[in-house]
Scaffold this active site. Structure first.
Site, mmCIF file in Angstrom:
data_model
loop_
_atom_site.group_PDB
_atom_site.id
_atom_site.type_symbol
_atom_site.label_atom_id
_atom_site.label_comp_id
_atom_site.label_asym_id
_atom_site.label_seq_id
_atom_site.Cartn_x
_atom_site.Cartn_y
_atom_site.Cartn_z
ATOM 1 C CG ASP A 191 -0.141 -0.013 2.551
ATOM 2 O OD1 ASP A 191 0.812 -0.811 2.650
ATOM 3 O OD2 ASP A 191 -0.469 0.763 3.468
ATOM 4 C CD GLU A 237 4.315 0.692 6.894
ATOM 5 O OE1 GLU A 237 5.128 0.957 7.783
ATOM 6 O OE2 GLU A 237 3.847 1.585 6.150
HETATM 7 ZN ZN LIG Z 1 6.670 2.505 4.082
#
Ligand SMILES: [Zn+2]
Length: 486
Positions: free
Chosen positions: A79, A146
């Site tokens: 992401d 993340e």
């Molecule tokens: Zn990162």
């Protein structure tokens, strides 16, 4: 779309990065980028798998003669942070990121670039599709989400990956080797109170502590800035013990991971002691201004008369709260014994807020050493048990204790110096990284994190330095070639 980055080296890495830019992949919307990686893996006849939370795993066998090397997991996150300028009509769910070259940098056009962590993904893919590199058995781990909760790292199960070494490719300064991070625990405390009527012969005040610098409760905690909840509590505690102060409401801090900058309370005082109280507030202001003169230049304390509140918090609960806040550990608890200058354990007294017969206290405890974090939790349990409060610890995630004897660190230090003639910087961060969580599941992993230079990540000014990408790549393939034997 024409090939914008085609002239840049290493060619395969930049081509993958440009392909990644074409596919929308903001956090929590990784479906398209996951499909892209899976079809790429199929095309290159690489073994691949998606786990139950959506992380992608790809495997590549060792090249000839490299079978006895330790297995390496190349890790990045799928992401990116979707940020754009107000005047940029960009839809992160539909539109491609348009990269452009600006001198030594690649930038986007009014949006985040996604070099964080597209560079890591592009590099891992370039290694996996190459036919001219030497490496031991490889796995690629691409995690989801993340940036907004690390749910991919939280959800990763044991037993899926066989490697011995984790190379996280999400560090943002070429020449930095990151070897540690902090774990965290949320402390959630509740005091239940009863509402009592306000006596006739009192004056109400709003007391405020303001103007503090605040900052991130992990990476800024060593700066010894003021904590507005702690400073306000000094006033309230003293005046409760000496001037008959009663608490009506309290509101300090706003985010668990921010050092609180502003706190206020509505209080009452017997009319006979208002003068003494105001004199004390004045003296206290001078005292703390002096204490913090090198860090907090805009610290301000005020006590202004106000309308009488509707009720008071019962005085037993008030005393318990003020004593407990006074006794609550706050700030840096211990410096790392493994790495000079790194905070090992800290805590932030983030929020104190009364509402609907409950006073909430929220703290964030961090440590790179899990047993030290547990020790700190017990300090909180001790304080708040004595104060008769309810407390729960949740949101726990493990830290990554720096291991200065790590075999991969030693190998990479030697490889870097040999290649570039200078030593890399070894560092760690007093905040959460995916490595902490991943290493909590795969406890045998020897871990390290590095990457090319990325400036202003998470903002529309994000840019990646072109020469640093070439160095990062050269360092990565040299490290793979020299991977330690099993
Ligand atoms: Zn990162």
């Amino acid at each position: 779309m024409a090939n914008i980055l085609g002239g840049l080296k290493p060619t395969a890495l930049w081509k993958n990065f440009e392909d990644i830019c074409k596919i929308p992949h903001p956090s929590k919307h990784e479906e398209k980028i996951r499909e892209f990686v899976l079809s790429w893996a199929k095309e290159h006849k690489l073994d691949h798998q998606v786990d139950e939370v959506g992380n992608v795993i790809v495997r590549k066998p060792a090249t000839a003669g490299m079978e006895s090397r330790k297995g390496i997991v190349l890790q990045a996150h799928l992401d990116m942070v979707p940020q754009k300028n107000n005047d940029t009509p960009h839809d992160f769910l539909k539109d491609s990121i348009i990269p452009r070259i600006d001198g030594e940098w690649v930038k986007a056009t009014g949006t985040t670039l996604g070099a964080d962590n597209g560079m890591g993904m592009a590099a891992a893919m370039a290694v996996f599709e190459a036919t001219d590199l030497a490496h031991g058995p490889l796995e690629m781990l691409l995690t989801v989400d993340e940036e907004t909760g690390m749910t991919g790292a939280f959800g990763l199960k044991g037993g899926l990956l066989k490697g011995d070494i984790l190379m996280n490719l999400d560090t943002e300064e070429e020449g930095d080797l990151c070897v540690g991070c902090a774990g965290g625990t949320n402390a959630n405390i509740k005091f239940n109170y009863t509402e009592e009527p306000v006596p006739a012969d009192v004056q109400a005040y709003v007391v405020k502590v303001m103007g503090l610098k605040g900052g991130h409760s992990g990476v800024d905690i060593h700066l010894e800035r003021g904590n507005s909840n702690k400073l306000l509590n000094r006033i309230l505690w003293f005046a409760n013990n000496n001037f008959g102060l009663r608490l009506a409401s309290i509101d300090g801090g706003s985010l668990r991971n921010a050092i609180p900058r502003e706190s206020s309370a509505v209080i009452t005082l017997p009319k006979a002691s208002t003068d003494a109280f105001l004199k004390f507030v004045k003296e206290f202001t001078m005292t703390v201004t002096h204490e913090y003169k090198n860090v907090e230049t805009d610290l301000a304390v005020s006590a202004e008369p106000c309308d009488k509140p509707a009720f008071l918090i019962d005085n037993k609960t008030t005393k318990n709260l003020l004593n407990a806040i006074y006794a609550t550990p706050n700030g840096v608890m211990r410096m790392s014994q493994d790495m000079k200058g790194l905070v090992e354990t800290s805590t932030n007294l983030a929020i104190v807020k009364s509402e609907n017969k409950v006073i909430d206290v929220q703290c964030l405890l961090r440590s790179s050493v899990d047993s030290a974090k547990e020790d700190l939790e017990n300090m909180f349990a001790g304080v708040y048990a004595m104060a008769g409060a309810e407390y729960v610890f949740d949101g726990k995630y493990p830290g990554w204790k720096p291991n200065m004897d790590s075999p991969i660190l030693k190998e990479m230090l030697a490889a870097y110096e040999k290649q570039f003639g200078n030593k890399p910087h070894i560092g760690a961060i007093h905040a959460g990284l995916e490595c902490g969580l991943l290493g909590g599941v795969y406890k045998n992993w020897d871990m390290i994190s590095f990457g090319p230079t990325i400036n202003f990540p998470h903002s529309p000014d994000e840019k990646v330095n072109i020469p640093s990408v070439e160095k990062f790549w050269a360092f990565l393939i040299e490290t793979l070639k020299n991977a330690p034997k099993k």
